[in-house]
Design a protein around this motif. Structure first.
Motif, PDB file in Angstrom:
ATOM      1  N   LYS A  40       3.875  16.107 -11.937  1.00 52.76           N
ATOM      2  CA  LYS A  40       2.945  16.885 -12.771  1.00 52.76           C
ATOM      3  C   LYS A  40       2.902  18.328 -12.292  1.00 52.76           C
ATOM      4  O   LYS A  40       2.943  19.268 -13.094  1.00 52.76           O
ATOM      5  N   LEU A  41       2.820  18.505 -10.969  1.00 52.10           N
ATOM      6  CA  LEU A  41       2.755  19.846 -10.397  1.00 52.10           C
ATOM      7  C   LEU A  41       4.009  20.652 -10.709  1.00 52.10           C
ATOM      8  O   LEU A  41       3.945  21.841 -11.034  1.00 52.10           O
ATOM      9  N   LEU A  42       5.170  20.000 -10.636  1.00 51.64           N
ATOM     10  CA  LEU A  42       6.449  20.668 -10.884  1.00 51.64           C
ATOM     11  C   LEU A  42       6.835  20.660 -12.364  1.00 51.64           C
ATOM     12  O   LEU A  42       7.906  21.154 -12.729  1.00 51.64           O
ATOM     13  N   MET A  97       0.827  -1.208   0.000  1.00 51.82           N
ATOM     14  CA  MET A  97       0.000   0.000   0.000  1.00 51.82           C
ATOM     15  C   MET A  97       0.865   1.262   0.000  1.00 51.82           C
ATOM     16  O   MET A  97       0.582   2.240  -0.668  1.00 51.82           O
ATOM     17  N   ARG A  98       1.984   1.184   0.828  1.00 47.42           N
ATOM     18  CA  ARG A  98       2.873   2.338   0.896  1.00 47.42           C
ATOM     19  C   ARG A  98       3.475   2.641  -0.468  1.00 47.42           C
ATOM     20  O   ARG A  98       3.627   3.790  -0.861  1.00 47.42           O
ATOM     21  N   GLY A  99       3.852   1.563  -1.229  1.00 42.09           N
ATOM     22  CA  GLY A  99       4.439   1.764  -2.552  1.00 42.09           C
ATOM     23  C   GLY A  99       3.484   2.453  -3.500  1.00 42.09           C
ATOM     24  O   GLY A  99       3.873   3.354  -4.256  1.00 42.09           O
ATOM     25  N   GLU A 100       2.215   2.063  -3.452  1.00 44.10           N
ATOM     26  CA  GLU A 100       1.217   2.692  -4.323  1.00 44.10           C
ATOM     27  C   GLU A 100       1.025   4.157  -3.948  1.00 44.10           C
ATOM     28  O   GLU A 100       0.881   5.017  -4.824  1.00 44.10           O
ATOM     29  N   ARG A 115       8.804  11.817 -14.499  1.00 44.15           N
ATOM     30  CA  ARG A 115       7.618  10.999 -14.247  1.00 44.15           C
ATOM     31  C   ARG A 115       7.634   9.723 -15.093  1.00 44.15           C
ATOM     32  O   ARG A 115       7.246   8.652 -14.636  1.00 44.15           O
ATOM     33  N   GLN A 116       8.119   9.858 -16.327  1.00 46.71           N
ATOM     34  CA  GLN A 116       8.125   8.717 -17.244  1.00 46.71           C
ATOM     35  C   GLN A 116       9.263   7.739 -16.959  1.00 46.71           C
ATOM     36  O   GLN A 116       9.138   6.545 -17.210  1.00 46.71           O
ATOM     37  N   GLN A 117      10.384   8.243 -16.412  1.00 53.62           N
ATOM     38  CA  GLN A 117      11.575   7.401 -16.360  1.00 53.62           C
ATOM     39  C   GLN A 117      12.087   7.066 -14.960  1.00 53.62           C
ATOM     40  O   GLN A 117      13.063   6.335 -14.823  1.00 53.62           O
ATOM     41  N   TYR A 118      11.453   7.585 -13.909  1.00 52.35           N
ATOM     42  CA  TYR A 118      12.028   7.345 -12.585  1.00 52.35           C
ATOM     43  C   TYR A 118      12.028   5.867 -12.207  1.00 52.35           C
ATOM     44  O   TYR A 118      12.929   5.387 -11.513  1.00 52.35           O
ATOM     45  N   ARG A 119      11.037   5.108 -12.698  1.00 53.26           N
ATOM     46  CA  ARG A 119      11.000   3.680 -12.356  1.00 53.26           C
ATOM     47  C   ARG A 119      12.138   2.923 -13.034  1.00 53.26           C
ATOM     48  O   ARG A 119      12.863   2.155 -12.389  1.00 53.26           O
ATOM     49  N   LEU A 142       1.970   9.877  -5.131  1.00 53.89           N
ATOM     50  CA  LEU A 142       2.533  11.175  -4.753  1.00 53.89           C
ATOM     51  C   LEU A 142       3.567  11.646  -5.776  1.00 53.89           C
ATOM     52  O   LEU A 142       3.624  12.827  -6.126  1.00 53.89           O
ATOM     53  N   LEU A 143       4.389  10.716  -6.254  1.00 49.43           N
ATOM     54  CA  LEU A 143       5.388  11.067  -7.266  1.00 49.43           C
ATOM     55  C   LEU A 143       4.723  11.529  -8.553  1.00 49.43           C
ATOM     56  O   LEU A 143       5.168  12.494  -9.185  1.00 49.43           O
ATOM     57  N   GLU A 144       3.669  10.833  -8.952  1.00 47.97           N
ATOM     58  CA  GLU A 144       2.931  11.221 -10.156  1.00 47.97           C
ATOM     59  C   GLU A 144       2.389  12.640 -10.011  1.00 47.97           C
ATOM     60  O   GLU A 144       2.529  13.466 -10.915  1.00 47.97           O
TER      61      GLU A 144
END
Length: 257
Positions: free
Chosen positions: A15-17, A1-4, A23-27, A9-11
């Protein structure tokens, strides 16, 4: 759940910043960093470098679109051998962009078909790659825009917009004579850019013949005084490339027949 929750939050934060590449490549970069046992700092640096690289590429593409080149031309496709009087080293030095930093002009004079437009566009495209703002327009269209802007009482605003460009490429000066009003507006346009921005002009006329276009000796002399001050003048007289290509095609067709 924490990972989701973290991913959500990262998404939202990216987007906000406005960090779409991160966003596309951090994983994928996170997996690569883990496999290579990279530090957190190295992973963060890789993410930021990717964002910056894509952002710069997008900015260059946007500047190319705003430049409004009628066709894309590059220096490596210009055949200097067909114009031996043109100093190739001088052209390549200009393409490094120092003339833009110094707010100098480049004037290309020569008969039709010798590659003036090709060379002007090629240097302009190189300036875009160097990060400068460039705009291409024919002399006839520029005068038309100036006349319309004056009629609509937005001439000052138009000139301010054009001053945002580091380089203005004005093509085919001399092909169409201007009205008195058009000539005065073009004079005012380049006067406003004097020592405030660079211009690249192409013309099929020698300076002595410019009065035919502007219709006034004093106006022409004043314009040339501003344009040629600290300018790079390229004489490009020679055989027409288009005419030569036409002859070659005709000879090939006759040979094939």
């Amino acid at each position: 759940m924490r990972g989701e929750t973290t991913e959500l939050l990262l998404e939202n934060l990216t987007k906000l910043l406005k960090l779409p590449t991160i966003r596309q490549q951090y994983r994928s970069l996170a997996r690569e960093a883990e496999e290579r046992n990279l530090s957190y700092e190295a992973y963060l640096l890789a993410l930021l470098e990717q964002e910056q690289t894509v952002r710069e590429a997008n900015q260059r593409q946007q500047k190319l679109q705003r430049a409004a080149f009628p066709i894309r031309k590059t220096l490596d496709t210009f055949d200097f051998h067909l114009l031996p009087s043109l100093n190739r080293n001088r052209v390549m030095t200009l393409a490094q962009g120092e003339f833009v930093q110094k707010k100098e002009n480049v004037l290309m004079l020569g008969n039709s078909g010798t590659g003036k437009t090709h060379l002007a566009i090629a240097i302009g495209m190189q300036m875009v790659q160097e990060g400068f703002r460039v705009r291409f327009i024919t002399a006839a269209n520029l005068v038309e825009e100036l006349l319309v802007a004056k009629e609509e009482h937005r001439l000052l605003n138009m000139e301010k917009q054009w001053l945002k460009y580091d380089v203005v490429i004005c093509d085919e000066l001399g092909y169409v004579p201007f009205s008195r009003a058009g000539a005065e507006l073009l004079f005012q346009f380049f006067s406003s850019r004097y020592e405030r921005g660079s211009s690249i002009l192409t013309s099929n006329l020698d300076f002595a013949e410019w009065t035919q276009v502007f219709g006034d000796e004093k106006l022409t002399a004043a314009l040339l005084d501003r344009l040629t001050h600290r300018a790079h003048i390229l004489m490009m007289n020679g055989d027409s490339h288009r005419f030569r290509q036409s002859l070659q095609r005709r000879a090939q067709e006759e040979h094939d027949a």
